[in-house]
Motif scaffolding. Structure first.
Motif, PDB file in Angstrom:
ATOM      1  N   LYS A 107       7.277  -5.662  -2.340  1.00 38.68           N
ATOM      2  CA  LYS A 107       6.038  -5.096  -2.887  1.00 38.68           C
ATOM      3  C   LYS A 107       4.905  -6.123  -2.897  1.00 38.68           C
ATOM      4  N   ILE A 108       5.228  -7.358  -3.186  1.00 34.99           N
ATOM      5  CA  ILE A 108       4.205  -8.405  -3.125  1.00 34.99           C
ATOM      6  C   ILE A 108       3.719  -8.550  -1.684  1.00 34.99           C
ATOM      7  N   GLY A 109       4.641  -8.568  -0.735  1.00 35.52           N
ATOM      8  CA  GLY A 109       4.272  -8.667   0.673  1.00 35.52           C
ATOM      9  C   GLY A 109       3.402  -7.500   1.129  1.00 35.52           C
ATOM     10  N   ALA A 110       3.751  -6.291   0.705  1.00 30.74           N
ATOM     11  CA  ALA A 110       2.962  -5.112   1.059  1.00 30.74           C
ATOM     12  C   ALA A 110       1.567  -5.182   0.431  1.00 30.74           C
ATOM     13  N   PHE A 111       1.493  -5.673  -0.798  1.00 32.15           N
ATOM     14  CA  PHE A 111       0.205  -5.803  -1.473  1.00 32.15           C
ATOM     15  C   PHE A 111      -0.661  -6.831  -0.750  1.00 32.15           C
ATOM     16  N   MET A 112      -0.052  -7.921  -0.307  1.00 28.10           N
ATOM     17  CA  MET A 112      -0.783  -8.925   0.455  1.00 28.10           C
ATOM     18  C   MET A 112      -1.349  -8.308   1.739  1.00 28.10           C
ATOM     19  N   SER A 113      -0.543  -7.519   2.434  1.00 25.57           N
ATOM     20  CA  SER A 113      -1.003  -6.862   3.667  1.00 25.57           C
ATOM     21  C   SER A 113      -2.171  -5.933   3.383  1.00 25.57           C
ATOM     22  N   TYR A 114      -2.060  -5.178   2.291  1.00 23.80           N
ATOM     23  CA  TYR A 114      -3.141  -4.273   1.901  1.00 23.80           C
ATOM     24  C   TYR A 114      -4.440  -5.052   1.659  1.00 23.80           C
ATOM     25  N   LEU A 115      -4.337  -6.147   0.910  1.00 23.67           N
ATOM     26  CA  LEU A 115      -5.531  -6.934   0.601  1.00 23.67           C
ATOM     27  C   LEU A 115      -6.143  -7.550   1.855  1.00 23.67           C
TER      28      LEU A 115
END
Length: 126
Positions: A107-115
């Protein structure tokens, strides 16, 4: 609240941190001072870096702090294996917490991608 406390990744990291603390308080991990300290530090680092990055008010810095949080999550997973190998926690306890750390890391990785893809660069650029 409308702050980092509303972020799903921060809420999940807080739960993981609480789970780790419960292990420290209720198992022989409490007597393995070195490992206990490392696990307390890495689990706290996850939630603290998410909060600090959020408060920087810029996506680039937030992503940097999320990267540190994700790395701390990996460090914590490695420490959980050491806990299991030293018989501080049972296989059942390990099997309950490890998937939470894997999910949090994803989830942290996905959030980073989103940002990284977001056109909004943070409130300090408004």
């Amino acid at each position: 609240m409308s702050g980092f406390e509303d972020l799903e990744v921060w809420m999940l990291s807080r739960k993981v941190c609480k789970n780790i603390w419960n292990f420290m308080e209720s198992t022989t991990l409490n007597k393995d001072f070195g490992l206990k300290n490392q696990m307390n530090t890495s689990s706290g680092s996850i939630m603290d870096n998410i909060a600090e990055g959020y408060e920087r008010n810029g996506n680039r810095e937030f992503i940097q702090f999320l990267s540190i949080a994700k790395a701390s999550c990996g460090e914590l997973r490695s420490q959980l294996y050491r806990c299991l190998d030293r018989k501080h926690i049972s296989q059942k306890q390990f099997d309950e917490i490890l998937p939470k750390t894997i999910l949090l890391s994803k989830k942290i990785g996905a959030f980073m991608s989103y940002l990284k893809k977001s056109e909004r660069k943070g409130s300090k650029f408004d």
